[in-house]
Design a protein around this motif. Sequence first.
Motif, PDB file in Angstrom:
ATOM      1  N   MET A 162      84.870 -91.087  10.480  1.00  0.00           N
ATOM      2  CA  MET A 162      85.026 -92.543  10.597  1.00  0.00           C
ATOM      3  C   MET A 162      86.384 -92.871  11.208  1.00  0.00           C
ATOM      4  SD  MET A 162      83.678 -93.458   6.746  1.00  0.00           S
ATOM      5  CE  MET A 162      84.928 -92.515   5.880  1.00  0.00           C
TER       6      MET A 162
ATOM      7  N   GLY B 201      89.153-104.433   9.715  1.00  0.00           N
ATOM      8  CA  GLY B 201      90.156-105.274   9.076  1.00  0.00           C
ATOM      9  C   GLY B 201      89.930-106.769   9.159  1.00  0.00           C
TER      10      GLY B 201
ATOM     11  N   ASN C 184      81.986-104.791   9.165  1.00  0.00           N
ATOM     12  CA  ASN C 184      83.356-105.183   8.814  1.00  0.00           C
ATOM     13  C   ASN C 184      83.400-105.756   7.392  1.00  0.00           C
ATOM     14  OD1 ASN C 184      85.374-107.808   8.966  1.00  0.00           O
ATOM     15  ND2 ASN C 184      86.238-105.988   9.896  1.00  0.00           N
ATOM     16  N   LYS C 185      83.504-104.832   6.412  1.00  0.00           N
ATOM     17  CA  LYS C 185      83.461-105.256   5.009  1.00  0.00           C
ATOM     18  C   LYS C 185      84.634-106.147   4.637  1.00  0.00           C
ATOM     19  CE  LYS C 185      83.699-100.824   4.328  1.00  0.00           C
ATOM     20  NZ  LYS C 185      83.329 -99.565   3.716  1.00  0.00           N
ATOM     21  N   GLU C 186      85.770-105.968   5.363  1.00  0.00           N
ATOM     22  CA  GLU C 186      86.968-106.752   5.019  1.00  0.00           C
ATOM     23  C   GLU C 186      86.694-108.252   5.080  1.00  0.00           C
ATOM     24  OE1 GLU C 186      86.904-104.211   7.221  1.00  0.00           O
ATOM     25  OE2 GLU C 186      88.547-102.810   6.823  1.00  0.00           O
TER      26      GLU C 186
ATOM     27  N   ILE D 133      89.419 -96.674   7.445  1.00  0.00           N
ATOM     28  CA  ILE D 133      88.407 -96.475   6.392  1.00  0.00           C
ATOM     29  C   ILE D 133      88.496 -95.045   5.829  1.00  0.00           C
ATOM     30  CG2 ILE D 133      86.547 -96.059   8.076  1.00  0.00           C
ATOM     31  CD1 ILE D 133      84.560 -97.133   6.073  1.00  0.00           C
TER      32      ILE D 133
ATOM     33  N   SER E  60      83.295-102.255  19.896  1.00  0.00           N
ATOM     34  CA  SER E  60      82.368-101.257  20.461  1.00  0.00           C
ATOM     35  C   SER E  60      83.025 -99.901  20.694  1.00  0.00           C
ATOM     36  CB  SER E  60      81.762-101.762  21.770  1.00  0.00           C
ATOM     37  OG  SER E  60      82.775-101.932  22.740  1.00  0.00           O
TER      38      SER E  60
ATOM     39  N   ALA F  54      90.860-108.873  11.141  1.00  0.00           N
ATOM     40  CA  ALA F  54      90.548-109.417  12.475  1.00  0.00           C
ATOM     41  C   ALA F  54      89.073-109.796  12.593  1.00  0.00           C
ATOM     42  CB  ALA F  54      90.912-108.396  13.552  1.00  0.00           C
TER      43      ALA F  54
ATOM     44  N   ASP G  59      77.118-101.074   6.089  1.00  0.00           N
ATOM     45  CA  ASP G  59      77.720-100.078   5.194  1.00  0.00           C
ATOM     46  C   ASP G  59      76.584 -99.300   4.521  1.00  0.00           C
ATOM     47  OD1 ASP G  59      80.073 -99.060   4.305  1.00  0.00           O
ATOM     48  OD2 ASP G  59      80.742-100.881   3.301  1.00  0.00           O
TER      49      ASP G  59
ATOM     50  N   ASN H 287      91.645-100.310  23.617  1.00  0.00           N
ATOM     51  CA  ASN H 287      91.119 -99.152  24.349  1.00  0.00           C
ATOM     52  C   ASN H 287      90.363 -99.597  25.604  1.00  0.00           C
ATOM     53  OD1 ASN H 287      90.057 -96.753  25.210  1.00  0.00           O
ATOM     54  ND2 ASN H 287      89.392 -96.062  23.179  1.00  0.00           N
TER      55      ASN H 287
ATOM     56  N   SER I 262      84.269 -96.129  15.769  1.00  0.00           N
ATOM     57  CA  SER I 262      83.282 -95.192  15.231  1.00  0.00           C
ATOM     58  C   SER I 262      81.899 -95.852  15.085  1.00  0.00           C
ATOM     59  CB  SER I 262      83.802 -94.660  13.883  1.00  0.00           C
ATOM     60  OG  SER I 262      82.780 -94.105  13.136  1.00  0.00           O
ATOM     61  N   ILE I 263      81.849 -97.018  14.446  1.00  0.00           N
ATOM     62  CA  ILE I 263      80.565 -97.720  14.291  1.00  0.00           C
ATOM     63  C   ILE I 263      80.080 -98.240  15.646  1.00  0.00           C
ATOM     64  CG2 ILE I 263      79.478 -99.809  13.316  1.00  0.00           C
ATOM     65  CD1 ILE I 263      79.807 -97.701  11.204  1.00  0.00           C
TER      66      ILE I 263
ATOM     67  N   ALA J 242      81.805-104.756  14.027  1.00  0.00           N
ATOM     68  CA  ALA J 242      82.266-103.366  13.829  1.00  0.00           C
ATOM     69  C   ALA J 242      83.735-103.214  14.155  1.00  0.00           C
ATOM     70  CB  ALA J 242      81.424-102.414  14.678  1.00  0.00           C
TER      71      ALA J 242
ATOM     72  N   ALA K 122      90.934-107.605  23.286  1.00  0.00           N
ATOM     73  CA  ALA K 122      91.796-108.483  22.466  1.00  0.00           C
ATOM     74  C   ALA K 122      93.242-108.461  22.978  1.00  0.00           C
ATOM     75  CB  ALA K 122      91.724-108.062  21.003  1.00  0.00           C
TER      76      ALA K 122
HETATM   77  P1  NDP Z   1      87.477 -97.789  14.148  1.00  0.00           P
HETATM   78  O1  NDP Z   1      88.941 -97.811  13.874  1.00  0.00           O
HETATM   79  O2  NDP Z   1      86.852 -96.522  14.582  1.00  0.00           O
HETATM   80  O3  NDP Z   1      87.134 -98.898  15.240  1.00  0.00           O
HETATM   81  C1  NDP Z   1      87.615-100.196  15.119  1.00  0.00           C
HETATM   82  C2  NDP Z   1      87.135-101.047  16.279  1.00  0.00           C
HETATM   83  O4  NDP Z   1      87.704-102.357  16.125  1.00  0.00           O
HETATM   84  C3  NDP Z   1      87.597-100.559  17.640  1.00  0.00           C
HETATM   85  O5  NDP Z   1      86.680-100.950  18.622  1.00  0.00           O
HETATM   86  C4  NDP Z   1      88.923-101.325  17.831  1.00  0.00           C
HETATM   87  O6  NDP Z   1      89.293-101.431  19.200  1.00  0.00           O
HETATM   88  C5  NDP Z   1      88.532-102.666  17.252  1.00  0.00           C
HETATM   89  N1  NDP Z   1      89.681-103.413  16.745  1.00  0.00           N
HETATM   90  C6  NDP Z   1      90.672-102.939  15.963  1.00  0.00           C
HETATM   91  N2  NDP Z   1      91.570-103.909  15.692  1.00  0.00           N
HETATM   92  C7  NDP Z   1      91.113-105.025  16.313  1.00  0.00           C
HETATM   93  C8  NDP Z   1      91.618-106.344  16.457  1.00  0.00           C
HETATM   94  N3  NDP Z   1      92.763-106.724  15.869  1.00  0.00           N
HETATM   95  N4  NDP Z   1      90.902-107.235  17.171  1.00  0.00           N
HETATM   96  C9  NDP Z   1      89.756-106.861  17.767  1.00  0.00           C
HETATM   97  N5  NDP Z   1      89.230-105.619  17.691  1.00  0.00           N
HETATM   98  C10 NDP Z   1      89.907-104.714  16.962  1.00  0.00           C
HETATM   99  O7  NDP Z   1      86.770 -98.363  12.824  1.00  0.00           O
HETATM  100  P2  NDP Z   1      85.338 -97.978  12.237  1.00  0.00           P
HETATM  101  O8  NDP Z   1      84.304 -98.057  13.298  1.00  0.00           O
HETATM  102  O9  NDP Z   1      85.454 -96.767  11.419  1.00  0.00           O
HETATM  103  O10 NDP Z   1      85.117 -99.187  11.210  1.00  0.00           O
HETATM  104  C11 NDP Z   1      84.810-100.479  11.648  1.00  0.00           C
HETATM  105  C12 NDP Z   1      84.417-101.326  10.447  1.00  0.00           C
HETATM  106  O11 NDP Z   1      83.219-100.792   9.901  1.00  0.00           O
HETATM  107  C13 NDP Z   1      85.453-101.309   9.315  1.00  0.00           C
HETATM  108  O12 NDP Z   1      85.479-102.559   8.697  1.00  0.00           O
HETATM  109  C14 NDP Z   1      84.905-100.252   8.360  1.00  0.00           C
HETATM  110  O13 NDP Z   1      85.292-100.507   7.028  1.00  0.00           O
HETATM  111  C15 NDP Z   1      83.402-100.460   8.539  1.00  0.00           C
HETATM  112  N6  NDP Z   1      82.600 -99.277   8.234  1.00  0.00           N
HETATM  113  C16 NDP Z   1      82.784 -98.129   8.952  1.00  0.00           C
HETATM  114  C17 NDP Z   1      82.041 -96.987   8.696  1.00  0.00           C
HETATM  115  C18 NDP Z   1      82.179 -95.759   9.521  1.00  0.00           C
HETATM  116  O14 NDP Z   1      81.401 -94.807   9.314  1.00  0.00           O
HETATM  117  N7  NDP Z   1      83.099 -95.671  10.446  1.00  0.00           N
HETATM  118  C19 NDP Z   1      81.067 -96.986   7.581  1.00  0.00           C
HETATM  119  C20 NDP Z   1      80.916 -98.246   6.936  1.00  0.00           C
HETATM  120  C21 NDP Z   1      81.667 -99.343   7.252  1.00  0.00           C
HETATM  121  P3  NDP Z   1      90.216-100.277  19.903  1.00  0.00           P
HETATM  122  O15 NDP Z   1      89.346 -99.063  19.991  1.00  0.00           O
HETATM  123  O16 NDP Z   1      90.532-100.884  21.220  1.00  0.00           O
HETATM  124  O17 NDP Z   1      91.402-100.105  19.011  1.00  0.00           O
END
Ligand code: NDP
Length: 384
Positions: free
Chosen positions: A205, A104, A125-127, A209, A12, A106, A151, A41, A15-16, A101, A60
Amino acid sequence: MEKKKGVAILGSTGSIGTQALEVLEVYPELFDLQLLTANRNADLLIEQALKFKPNSVVIADEGQYEKVKEALWSADIHVYAGSEAICQTVEAAEIDVVLTAMVGYAGLKPTLSAIRAKKSIALANKETLVVAGELITKEAYENGVNIYPVDSEHSAIFQCLTGEFHNKIEKIYLTASGGPFRGFSAEELTKVTKAQALKHPNWDMGAKITIDSASMMNKGLEVIEAKWLFNLKPEQIDVIVHPQSIVHSLVQFEDGSMKAQMGLPDMKLPIQYALTYPNRLKTDFPRFNFMDYPELTFEKANTKVFTNLQLAFDALKSQGTAACTLNAANEESVKAFLDDRISFVDIAKINEKVLSKVTNILKPSFEDYVSIDRVSRRIAREMW
Ligand code: NDP
């Protein structure tokens, strides 16, 4: 009145995730926020929890548990810590849909848990599909679970297919902005900096990504994601560069007709559609104006310079765990680039080397994906 939809947002604070909360805030009568999760965070997670009052939150990073717990103890919100807690909390009975959202690998285990608990998935989470598309789609089918794409390209395809699910797809075209290095030669690419790579022309983003978009790996991951979401063969998926990011993707049917979905680049729209399908809700998002875009242009993607895109097609054709290896190598090489350990062009070089070194397991089990991910990361890390 219809029952509110119980929503979990994994990631949460990203970015998403933050944009999803903006969507939910507009429709309190439709959504009941149940769960928020973050990695490290704690401050933003606390702020979001105090504002949106979910039933539970998970951080986490276990080292942050006390801080989050203390901040939320008087708000009657359950606080948990650790990756395993994310997998368990998504199973709560009150949750109907899980927005994945986090970034990776995870995302894999919590998505699998949510599917097994028969929750709908709004998949950002496309991964997860890149790593284990075969397993995830099989489990979703067996559990009667729908996966709604977030996506923008896949949402576009899904929107074009709505009302057409009985018609065969001949081909899809995924559009790509081309990123900040569109048109660069291989030589020019050797000189780019981290700051340049982090500056995407059309989308704001997360860091991973954004780098994937600059290296075209993001489009490669999306090709693999599309294969699993829409049950396509690699030769049915094409990539076309469209710098304006207005046409979000296209479907070509067997009669030759093509449908495209268009709009200004704004992730809130596909997030919202994944949460409200098949309904469209009225929004005040800015509208597209043709006069602002007198030209929409299209170019061939250059897989000779942006070799990551070719690697993704190769991994897809190889089947088995090849895409899992490519994803692991890429997560590690992108991290190394962001940590200033390797150059931008090293990302694709390392990805290619790792892909050629790791055994491809056909018909993998869940444990195979886990071990291939681990081995691929280790081999990648030996390269710097
Ligand atoms: P961000 O890096 O902005 O956010 C990632 C989120 O995941 C944060 O809340 C982060 O927490 C959390 N996180 C990171 N690592 C872990 C972990 N090991 N365990 C649990 N939570 C974790 O990424 P985006 O929002 O840009 O992207 C999220 C997903 O959406 C990706 O798979 C991306 O490919 C996909 N996507 C994103 C788009 C976009 O416009 N941003 C568009 C289309 C797809 P913390 O903040 O605490 O680090």
